[in-house]
Design a protein around this motif. Structure first.
Motif, short mmCIF file in Angstrom:
data_model
loop_
_atom_site.label_atom_id
_atom_site.label_comp_id
_atom_site.label_asym_id
_atom_site.label_seq_id
_atom_site.Cartn_x
_atom_site.Cartn_y
_atom_site.Cartn_z
N SER A 67 0.87 -1.18 0.00
CA SER A 67 0.00 0.00 0.00
C SER A 67 0.91 1.22 0.00
N HIS A 68 0.33 2.39 0.15
CA HIS A 68 1.16 3.60 0.25
C HIS A 68 0.45 4.62 1.14
N CYS A 69 1.23 5.55 1.69
CA CYS A 69 0.67 6.66 2.44
C CYS A 69 1.08 7.95 1.73
N ARG A 101 5.29 7.32 1.41
CA ARG A 101 6.01 6.05 1.47
C ARG A 101 5.24 4.89 0.84
N MET A 102 5.99 3.99 0.24
CA MET A 102 5.46 2.69 -0.14
C MET A 102 5.55 1.79 1.10
N ARG A 103 4.48 1.06 1.38
CA ARG A 103 4.44 0.20 2.56
C ARG A 103 4.32 -1.25 2.12
N GLN A 128 9.16 -0.10 4.71
CA GLN A 128 8.67 1.14 4.11
C GLN A 128 9.77 1.81 3.29
N VAL A 179 4.56 9.65 -4.54
CA VAL A 179 4.44 8.24 -4.19
C VAL A 179 3.21 7.59 -4.82
N SER A 180 2.12 8.33 -4.98
CA SER A 180 0.91 7.73 -5.56
C SER A 180 1.15 7.32 -7.01
N TYR A 228 3.43 4.31 -6.94
CA TYR A 228 2.66 3.14 -6.50
C TYR A 228 1.87 2.54 -7.66
N LYS A 252 -4.29 1.02 3.43
CA LYS A 252 -3.27 1.18 4.46
C LYS A 252 -3.64 0.40 5.72
#
Length: 471
Positions: A25-27, A30-32, A63, A70-71, A74, A88
Protein backbone atom coordinates in the motif's frame (compact mmCIF):
# COMPACT_ATOMS: atom_id res chain seq x y z
CA UNK A 1 5.40 2.90 -19.84
CA UNK A 2 4.66 4.87 -16.70
CA UNK A 3 6.83 7.67 -15.36
CA UNK A 4 8.47 5.38 -12.79
CA UNK A 5 8.17 2.01 -14.54
CA UNK A 6 11.94 1.53 -14.74
CA UNK A 7 12.49 2.33 -11.05
CA UNK A 8 9.48 0.17 -10.15
CA UNK A 9 11.03 -2.82 -11.92
CA UNK A 10 14.25 -2.28 -9.98
CA UNK A 11 12.38 -2.07 -6.68
CA UNK A 12 10.43 -5.24 -7.48
CA UNK A 13 13.66 -7.11 -8.16
CA UNK A 14 15.54 -5.80 -5.11
CA UNK A 15 12.62 -6.41 -2.76
CA UNK A 16 12.65 -10.11 -3.55
CA UNK A 17 10.17 -10.33 -6.40
CA UNK A 18 6.41 -10.62 -6.53
CA UNK A 19 6.38 -13.84 -4.51
CA UNK A 20 7.95 -12.02 -1.53
CA UNK A 21 5.15 -9.43 -1.32
CA UNK A 22 2.34 -10.31 1.11
CA UNK A 23 0.73 -6.86 0.83
CA UNK A 24 1.56 -3.42 -0.54
CA UNK A 25 0.00 0.00 0.00
CA UNK A 26 1.16 3.60 0.25
CA UNK A 27 0.67 6.66 2.44
CA UNK A 28 1.52 10.33 1.82
CA UNK A 29 5.23 9.78 1.15
CA UNK A 30 6.01 6.05 1.47
CA UNK A 31 5.46 2.69 -0.14
CA UNK A 32 4.44 0.20 2.56
CA UNK A 33 5.33 -3.47 2.02
CA UNK A 34 4.50 -6.49 4.12
CA UNK A 35 7.15 -8.98 3.06
CA UNK A 36 7.04 -12.73 3.48
CA UNK A 37 10.78 -12.70 4.15
CA UNK A 38 12.33 -9.36 5.05
CA UNK A 39 15.84 -10.78 4.63
CA UNK A 40 15.32 -11.03 0.86
CA UNK A 41 15.09 -7.25 0.54
CA UNK A 42 18.44 -5.76 -0.54
CA UNK A 43 18.36 -2.46 1.33
CA UNK A 44 21.55 -1.03 -0.18
CA UNK A 45 20.37 -1.62 -3.75
CA UNK A 46 16.89 -0.28 -2.96
CA UNK A 47 18.33 2.92 -1.49
CA UNK A 48 20.47 3.25 -4.61
CA UNK A 49 17.37 3.67 -6.80
CA UNK A 50 17.21 7.30 -7.90
CA UNK A 51 13.66 8.00 -6.71
CA UNK A 52 14.12 6.30 -3.31
CA UNK A 53 14.96 8.65 -0.44
CA UNK A 54 15.42 6.00 2.24
CA UNK A 55 14.01 2.85 3.81
CA UNK A 56 13.05 1.65 7.25
CA UNK A 57 11.03 -1.08 8.93
CA UNK A 58 8.22 -0.15 11.30
CA UNK A 59 5.07 -1.85 12.58
CA UNK A 60 5.96 -5.02 10.69
CA UNK A 61 6.12 -3.15 7.38
CA UNK A 62 9.11 -2.49 5.13
CA UNK A 63 8.67 1.14 4.11
CA UNK A 64 10.32 2.83 1.15
CA UNK A 65 10.35 6.64 1.16
CA UNK A 66 9.48 8.04 -2.28
CA UNK A 67 8.20 11.55 -1.55
CA UNK A 68 5.24 13.54 -2.84
CA UNK A 69 4.96 11.49 -6.06
CA UNK A 70 4.44 8.24 -4.19
CA UNK A 71 0.91 7.73 -5.56
CA UNK A 72 2.22 7.80 -9.15
CA UNK A 73 5.10 5.49 -8.23
CA UNK A 74 2.66 3.14 -6.50
CA UNK A 75 0.44 2.90 -9.58
CA UNK A 76 3.44 2.11 -11.77
CA UNK A 77 4.71 -0.44 -9.26
CA UNK A 78 1.48 -2.45 -8.98
CA UNK A 79 1.23 -2.41 -12.79
CA UNK A 80 4.79 -3.70 -13.22
CA UNK A 81 4.60 -6.19 -10.36
CA UNK A 82 1.17 -7.53 -11.25
CA UNK A 83 0.03 -7.39 -7.62
CA UNK A 84 -3.17 -6.07 -6.10
CA UNK A 85 -2.73 -3.18 -3.71
CA UNK A 86 -4.53 -3.07 -0.38
CA UNK A 87 -5.65 -0.23 1.86
CA UNK A 88 -3.27 1.18 4.46
CA UNK A 89 -5.38 -0.38 7.24
CA UNK A 90 -5.24 -3.80 5.58
CA UNK A 91 -1.48 -3.46 5.23
CA UNK A 92 -1.21 -2.68 8.94
CA UNK A 93 -3.18 -5.80 9.80
CA UNK A 94 -1.02 -7.92 7.52
CA UNK A 95 2.11 -6.34 8.95
CA UNK A 96 1.29 -7.65 12.41
CA UNK A 97 2.41 -11.11 11.26
CA UNK A 98 5.99 -9.80 11.56
CA UNK A 99 5.51 -8.22 15.03
CA UNK A 100 5.96 -9.52 18.55
CA UNK A 101 3.36 -9.01 21.31
CA UNK A 102 4.79 -5.70 22.55
CA UNK A 103 5.00 -4.31 19.02
CA UNK A 104 1.38 -5.31 18.41
CA UNK A 105 0.25 -3.54 21.56
CA UNK A 106 2.12 -0.38 20.53
CA UNK A 107 0.64 -0.63 17.04
CA UNK A 108 -2.87 -0.80 18.47
CA UNK A 109 -2.17 2.19 20.71
CA UNK A 110 -0.89 4.23 17.77
CA UNK A 111 -3.94 3.39 15.68
CA UNK A 112 -6.25 4.57 18.47
CA UNK A 113 -4.67 7.99 18.87
CA UNK A 114 -3.66 8.82 15.29
CA UNK A 115 -7.22 9.84 14.23
CA UNK A 116 -7.48 12.04 17.34
CA UNK A 117 -4.23 13.99 16.90
CA UNK A 118 -5.61 16.77 14.63
CA UNK A 119 -8.24 17.66 17.24
CA UNK A 120 -5.74 17.46 20.10
CA UNK A 121 -3.32 19.74 18.24
CA UNK A 122 -6.06 22.31 17.61
CA UNK A 123 -7.07 22.09 21.26
CA UNK A 124 -3.50 22.74 22.38
CA UNK A 125 -3.23 25.82 20.20
CA UNK A 126 -6.55 27.13 21.50
CA UNK A 127 -5.52 26.64 25.13
CA UNK A 128 -2.22 28.38 24.44
CA UNK A 129 -3.94 31.36 22.83
CA UNK A 130 -6.43 31.60 25.73
CA UNK A 131 -3.53 31.64 28.18
CA UNK A 132 -1.83 34.47 26.28
CA UNK A 133 -4.90 36.74 26.24
CA UNK A 134 -6.28 35.69 29.63
CA UNK A 135 -3.30 35.02 31.91
CA UNK A 136 -0.36 37.18 30.83
CA UNK A 137 -0.46 40.72 32.23
CA UNK A 138 0.78 42.63 29.20
CA UNK A 139 -1.06 45.92 29.59
CA UNK A 140 -1.10 48.93 31.94
CA UNK A 141 2.42 48.44 33.23
CA UNK A 142 2.03 44.71 33.56
CA UNK A 143 -1.02 44.83 35.82
CA UNK A 144 -3.81 43.67 33.51
CA UNK A 145 -4.45 41.04 30.88
CA UNK A 146 -5.97 41.64 27.46
CA UNK A 147 -9.28 40.14 28.58
CA UNK A 148 -9.44 42.56 31.53
CA UNK A 149 -9.28 45.67 29.34
CA UNK A 150 -11.20 44.50 26.26
CA UNK A 151 -14.71 43.06 26.19
CA UNK A 152 -14.03 41.71 22.69
CA UNK A 153 -11.06 39.62 23.83
CA UNK A 154 -12.94 38.58 26.96
CA UNK A 155 -15.69 37.27 24.67
CA UNK A 156 -13.14 35.47 22.47
CA UNK A 157 -11.57 33.90 25.58
CA UNK A 158 -14.96 32.68 26.77
CA UNK A 159 -16.04 31.43 23.34
CA UNK A 160 -12.85 29.45 22.64
CA UNK A 161 -13.38 27.37 25.78
CA UNK A 162 -16.38 25.85 23.98
CA UNK A 163 -13.93 24.14 21.61
CA UNK A 164 -11.26 23.42 24.22
CA UNK A 165 -13.80 21.75 26.49
CA UNK A 166 -15.21 19.68 23.63
CA UNK A 167 -11.75 18.35 22.74
CA UNK A 168 -10.26 17.62 26.14
CA UNK A 169 -13.12 17.15 28.61
CA UNK A 170 -14.93 14.88 26.17
CA UNK A 171 -11.80 13.08 24.96
CA UNK A 172 -13.17 9.67 26.12
CA UNK A 173 -15.84 9.95 23.42
CA UNK A 174 -13.14 10.24 20.76
CA UNK A 175 -11.17 7.33 22.23
CA UNK A 176 -14.11 4.92 22.41
CA UNK A 177 -15.19 5.92 18.89
CA UNK A 178 -11.65 5.37 17.56
CA UNK A 179 -11.47 1.92 19.15
CA UNK A 180 -14.82 0.86 17.67
CA UNK A 181 -13.70 2.11 14.24
CA UNK A 182 -10.38 0.29 14.51
CA UNK A 183 -12.03 -2.96 15.67
CA UNK A 184 -14.66 -2.83 12.91
CA UNK A 185 -17.57 -2.69 15.37
CA UNK A 186 -20.57 -0.33 15.55
CA UNK A 187 -19.13 3.17 15.82
CA UNK A 188 -22.25 4.83 17.21
CA UNK A 189 -22.12 2.41 20.16
CA UNK A 190 -18.55 3.52 20.78
CA UNK A 191 -19.69 7.15 20.76
CA UNK A 192 -22.56 6.42 23.16
CA UNK A 193 -20.23 4.55 25.51
CA UNK A 194 -17.91 7.58 25.55
CA UNK A 195 -20.82 9.91 26.34
CA UNK A 196 -21.82 7.74 29.31
CA UNK A 197 -18.33 8.32 30.71
CA UNK A 198 -18.64 12.13 30.57
CA UNK A 199 -22.40 12.67 30.97
CA UNK A 200 -23.51 15.90 32.73
CA UNK A 201 -25.42 13.65 35.17
CA UNK A 202 -22.10 12.53 36.62
CA UNK A 203 -19.90 14.37 39.08
CA UNK A 204 -17.18 16.03 36.99
CA UNK A 205 -13.83 14.27 37.35
CA UNK A 206 -12.15 17.56 38.28
CA UNK A 207 -14.63 18.11 41.15
CA UNK A 208 -14.21 14.70 42.79
CA UNK A 209 -11.30 15.69 45.06
CA UNK A 210 -13.17 18.62 46.62
CA UNK A 211 -16.65 17.08 46.73
CA UNK A 212 -18.27 16.79 50.16
CA UNK A 213 -20.62 14.08 48.93
CA UNK A 214 -20.44 11.95 45.78
CA UNK A 215 -23.83 11.05 44.25
CA UNK A 216 -24.59 7.37 43.72
CA UNK A 217 -26.85 5.01 41.83
CA UNK A 218 -28.64 3.08 44.59
CA UNK A 219 -29.62 -0.44 43.56
CA UNK A 220 -30.76 -1.37 47.06
CA UNK A 221 -28.19 -4.10 47.58
CA UNK A 222 -25.32 -2.01 46.19
CA UNK A 223 -24.37 1.58 45.40
CA UNK A 224 -22.28 2.78 42.47
CA UNK A 225 -20.58 6.18 42.54
CA UNK A 226 -21.70 8.56 39.78
CA UNK A 227 -18.24 9.81 38.82
CA UNK A 228 -17.37 11.18 35.39
CA UNK A 229 -14.16 10.42 33.54
CA UNK A 230 -13.61 13.70 31.73
CA UNK A 231 -10.19 13.80 30.00
CA UNK A 232 -9.35 10.33 31.35
CA UNK A 233 -7.50 8.13 28.87
CA UNK A 234 -7.09 4.66 30.35
CA UNK A 235 -10.69 4.18 31.58
CA UNK A 236 -11.88 5.03 28.06
CA UNK A 237 -9.38 2.62 26.45
CA UNK A 238 -10.40 -0.24 28.77
CA UNK A 239 -14.11 0.39 28.26
CA UNK A 240 -13.70 0.77 24.49
CA UNK A 241 -11.96 -2.57 24.06
CA UNK A 242 -14.46 -4.36 26.31
CA UNK A 243 -17.34 -2.99 24.23
CA UNK A 244 -15.72 -3.93 20.91
CA UNK A 245 -14.83 -7.47 21.97
CA UNK A 246 -18.18 -8.03 23.64
CA UNK A 247 -19.99 -6.87 20.50
CA UNK A 248 -17.92 -9.23 18.34
CA UNK A 249 -18.69 -12.15 20.67
CA UNK A 250 -22.42 -11.43 20.93
CA UNK A 251 -22.68 -11.03 17.16
CA UNK A 252 -21.12 -14.48 16.66
CA UNK A 253 -23.63 -16.26 18.88
CA UNK A 254 -26.70 -14.19 18.03
CA UNK A 255 -29.13 -15.33 15.27
CA UNK A 256 -29.00 -12.85 12.38
CA UNK A 257 -32.74 -12.12 12.44
CA UNK A 258 -32.57 -10.62 15.96
CA UNK A 259 -28.98 -9.37 15.94
CA UNK A 260 -30.00 -5.74 15.38
CA UNK A 261 -31.75 -5.79 18.77
CA UNK A 262 -29.69 -8.28 20.73
CA UNK A 263 -26.15 -7.17 19.79
CA UNK A 264 -26.38 -3.46 20.73
CA UNK A 265 -28.23 -4.20 23.98
CA UNK A 266 -26.01 -6.99 25.27
CA UNK A 267 -22.83 -5.22 24.17
CA UNK A 268 -23.56 -1.70 25.43
CA UNK A 269 -25.46 -2.17 28.71
CA UNK A 270 -22.99 -4.58 30.38
CA UNK A 271 -20.04 -2.49 29.20
CA UNK A 272 -21.45 0.73 30.66
CA UNK A 273 -22.07 -1.03 33.97
CA UNK A 274 -18.56 -2.50 33.98
CA UNK A 275 -17.10 0.88 33.03
CA UNK A 276 -18.52 2.57 36.13
CA UNK A 277 -18.17 -0.30 38.57
CA UNK A 278 -14.78 -1.80 37.64
CA UNK A 279 -12.99 -0.41 34.58
CA UNK A 280 -13.31 3.28 35.40
CA UNK A 281 -11.99 3.16 38.97
CA UNK A 282 -9.16 0.78 38.02
CA UNK A 283 -8.26 2.79 34.92
CA UNK A 284 -8.25 6.03 36.91
CA UNK A 285 -5.79 4.57 39.43
CA UNK A 286 -3.54 3.19 36.70
CA UNK A 287 -3.56 6.49 34.83
CA UNK A 288 -2.83 8.48 37.98
CA UNK A 289 0.03 6.13 38.86
CA UNK A 290 1.61 6.45 35.38
CA UNK A 291 1.36 10.24 35.33
CA UNK A 292 2.68 10.52 38.89
CA UNK A 293 5.66 8.30 38.11
CA UNK A 294 6.53 10.24 34.95
CA UNK A 295 6.03 13.61 36.64
CA UNK A 296 8.02 12.54 39.70
CA UNK A 297 10.81 11.34 37.44
CA UNK A 298 10.90 14.65 35.58
CA UNK A 299 10.73 16.85 38.70
CA UNK A 300 12.95 14.84 41.05
CA UNK A 301 16.59 15.53 41.78
CA UNK A 302 17.43 13.17 38.91
CA UNK A 303 14.97 14.85 36.55
CA UNK A 304 17.87 16.08 34.44
CA UNK A 305 18.96 12.47 33.90
CA UNK A 306 15.43 11.38 32.96
CA UNK A 307 15.27 14.29 30.51
CA UNK A 308 18.68 13.53 29.03
CA UNK A 309 17.80 9.87 28.46
CA UNK A 310 14.41 10.70 26.95
CA UNK A 311 15.81 13.45 24.74
CA UNK A 312 18.62 11.19 23.54
CA UNK A 313 16.47 8.13 22.86
CA UNK A 314 13.25 9.65 21.49
CA UNK A 315 14.43 9.61 17.87
CA UNK A 316 15.37 5.89 18.05
CA UNK A 317 11.94 5.27 19.61
CA UNK A 318 10.38 6.76 16.47
CA UNK A 319 12.24 4.18 14.38
CA UNK A 320 10.79 1.34 16.44
CA UNK A 321 7.30 2.82 16.67
CA UNK A 322 7.43 2.87 20.49
CA UNK A 323 6.98 6.66 20.45
CA UNK A 324 3.22 6.10 20.09
CA UNK A 325 3.13 5.39 23.83
CA UNK A 326 3.92 9.02 24.58
CA UNK A 327 0.55 10.23 23.25
CA UNK A 328 -1.32 8.34 25.97
CA UNK A 329 1.14 9.52 28.65
CA UNK A 330 0.91 13.15 27.48
CA UNK A 331 -2.88 13.07 27.60
CA UNK A 332 -2.84 11.48 31.04
CA UNK A 333 -0.44 14.15 32.32
CA UNK A 334 -2.76 16.82 30.94
CA UNK A 335 -5.69 15.26 32.76
CA UNK A 336 -3.89 15.01 36.09
CA UNK A 337 -1.68 18.11 35.99
CA UNK A 338 -3.29 20.51 33.54
CA UNK A 339 -0.36 20.25 31.14
CA UNK A 340 2.49 18.03 29.99
CA UNK A 341 6.26 18.37 30.40
CA UNK A 342 6.85 15.45 28.04
CA UNK A 343 5.63 17.02 24.80
CA UNK A 344 8.14 19.95 24.83
CA UNK A 345 10.99 17.42 24.67
CA UNK A 346 9.40 15.75 21.64
CA UNK A 347 9.17 19.07 19.81
CA UNK A 348 12.84 19.71 20.63
CA UNK A 349 13.83 16.30 19.26
CA UNK A 350 12.07 17.17 15.97
CA UNK A 351 14.01 20.43 15.77
CA UNK A 352 17.32 18.71 16.51
CA UNK A 353 16.85 16.22 13.67
CA UNK A 354 16.03 19.08 11.29
CA UNK A 355 19.11 21.01 12.39
CA UNK A 356 21.35 18.02 11.64
CA UNK A 357 19.92 17.91 8.13
CA UNK A 358 20.52 21.66 7.83
CA UNK A 359 24.19 21.00 8.58
CA UNK A 360 24.25 18.30 5.89
CA UNK A 361 22.82 20.82 3.42
CA UNK A 362 25.74 23.10 4.28
CA UNK A 363 28.30 20.29 4.05
CA UNK A 364 26.94 19.07 0.69
CA UNK A 365 26.05 22.53 -0.63
CA UNK A 366 27.67 21.76 -3.99
CA UNK A 367 25.78 18.48 -4.43
CA UNK A 368 22.59 19.41 -6.29
CA UNK A 369 21.20 15.88 -6.22
CA UNK A 370 21.64 15.65 -2.45
CA UNK A 371 19.90 19.00 -1.93
CA UNK A 372 16.81 17.74 -3.72
CA UNK A 373 16.34 15.33 -0.84
CA UNK A 374 17.80 17.24 2.12
CA UNK A 375 16.10 20.64 1.71
CA UNK A 376 12.51 19.30 1.69
CA UNK A 377 13.48 16.92 4.51
CA UNK A 378 14.76 19.79 6.69
CA UNK A 379 11.63 21.87 6.07
CA UNK A 380 9.26 19.02 6.93
CA UNK A 381 11.32 18.19 10.03
CA UNK A 382 11.11 21.74 11.34
CA UNK A 383 7.34 21.45 10.87
CA UNK A 384 7.21 18.26 12.92
CA UNK A 385 7.44 15.48 10.30
CA UNK A 386 10.79 13.81 10.98
CA UNK A 387 10.71 10.67 8.83
CA UNK A 388 12.12 12.14 5.57
CA UNK A 389 14.96 13.72 7.57
CA UNK A 390 15.78 10.71 9.72
CA UNK A 391 15.48 7.99 7.11
CA UNK A 392 16.45 9.98 4.04
CA UNK A 393 19.51 11.78 5.43
CA UNK A 394 20.49 11.34 9.08
CA UNK A 395 20.43 7.56 9.33
CA UNK A 396 22.05 7.23 5.92
CA UNK A 397 25.12 9.10 7.15
CA UNK A 398 24.76 8.03 10.82
CA UNK A 399 26.74 10.89 12.41
CA UNK A 400 24.02 13.55 11.84
CA UNK A 401 21.58 11.27 13.65
CA UNK A 402 23.96 11.00 16.61
CA UNK A 403 24.54 14.77 16.61
CA UNK A 404 20.77 15.36 16.67
CA UNK A 405 20.33 12.93 19.58
CA UNK A 406 22.99 14.77 21.61
CA UNK A 407 21.48 18.17 20.84
CA UNK A 408 18.02 16.87 21.73
CA UNK A 409 19.28 15.54 25.07
CA UNK A 410 20.87 18.88 26.04
CA UNK A 411 17.77 20.83 25.02
CA UNK A 412 15.56 18.40 26.97
CA UNK A 413 17.63 18.94 30.13
CA UNK A 414 17.13 22.71 29.79
CA UNK A 415 13.39 22.25 29.26
CA UNK A 416 12.83 19.88 32.18
CA UNK A 417 15.28 21.73 34.43
CA UNK A 418 13.17 24.86 33.93
CA UNK A 419 9.88 22.98 34.51
CA UNK A 420 8.60 23.85 31.05
CA UNK A 421 5.01 22.69 30.54
CA UNK A 422 2.90 22.54 27.38
CA UNK A 423 -0.86 23.00 27.37
CA UNK A 424 -1.19 19.83 25.32
CA UNK A 425 0.21 17.87 22.44
CA UNK A 426 0.79 20.34 19.63
CA UNK A 427 2.39 20.80 16.26
CA UNK A 428 5.90 19.37 16.34
CA UNK A 429 9.13 21.14 15.45
CA UNK A 430 9.40 24.93 15.49
CA UNK A 431 5.63 25.55 15.77
CA UNK A 432 5.75 23.53 19.01
CA UNK A 433 6.34 26.80 20.89
CA UNK A 434 2.68 27.66 20.27
CA UNK A 435 1.66 24.86 22.63
CA UNK A 436 3.88 25.99 25.51
CA UNK A 437 2.34 27.66 28.56
CA UNK A 438 3.03 31.41 28.30
CA UNK A 439 5.23 31.66 31.40
CA UNK A 440 7.65 29.13 29.90
CA UNK A 441 7.87 30.45 26.34
CA UNK A 442 11.13 32.38 26.88
CA UNK A 443 13.06 29.47 28.38
CA UNK A 444 11.62 27.08 25.80
CA UNK A 445 12.86 29.44 23.08
CA UNK A 446 16.34 29.10 24.58
CA UNK A 447 16.01 25.29 24.49
CA UNK A 448 14.95 25.57 20.83
CA UNK A 449 18.09 27.58 20.03
CA UNK A 450 20.19 24.85 21.66
CA UNK A 451 18.33 22.21 19.61
CA UNK A 452 19.21 24.18 16.47
CA UNK A 453 22.81 25.14 17.18
CA UNK A 454 24.24 22.04 18.91
CA UNK A 455 23.24 19.44 16.27
CA UNK A 456 24.34 21.80 13.48
CA UNK A 457 27.79 22.34 14.99
CA UNK A 458 28.28 18.71 16.03
CA UNK A 459 27.31 17.42 12.59
CA UNK A 460 29.97 19.61 10.97
CA UNK A 461 32.57 18.57 13.57
CA UNK A 462 31.73 14.88 13.17
CA UNK A 463 31.90 15.13 9.38
CA UNK A 464 35.40 16.63 9.52
CA UNK A 465 36.59 13.90 11.85
CA UNK A 466 34.93 11.29 9.64
CA UNK A 467 33.17 9.61 12.58
CA UNK A 468 30.98 7.74 10.13
CA UNK A 469 31.06 7.35 6.40
CA UNK A 470 28.13 7.47 4.01
CA UNK A 471 26.50 4.09 3.55
Amino acid sequence: MGKFSSEAKQLLEYIGGKENIAAVSHCATRMRFVLNDTKKADVKKIEGIKTVKGTFTQAGQFQVIIGNEVSTFYNDFVAVAGVDGVSKDEAKKAGRQNMNLLQRLISHLGEIFTPLIPAIVVGGLILGFRNVIGDIKLLEDGTKTLTEVSQFWAGVHHFLWLIGEAIFFFLPVGITWSISKKMGTTQILGIILGITLVSPQLLNAYAVAGAEEIPVWDFGFAQVKMIGYQAQVIPAILAGFVLANLEIWVRKISPSYISMIVVPFFALVPTVLLAHVVLGPIGWKIGAAISNVVYAGLTSGLGWLFAAVFGFTYAPLVITGLHHMTNAIDLQLMSELGGTNLWPMIALSNIAQGSAVLAMIYINRKDEEEKQVSIPAAISCYLGVTEPAMFGINLKYVYPFLAAMIGSAIAAVISVGSNVMANSIGVGGLPGILSIKPQFIAIFALAMIVAIVVPFVLTIVFSKRKIAAKK
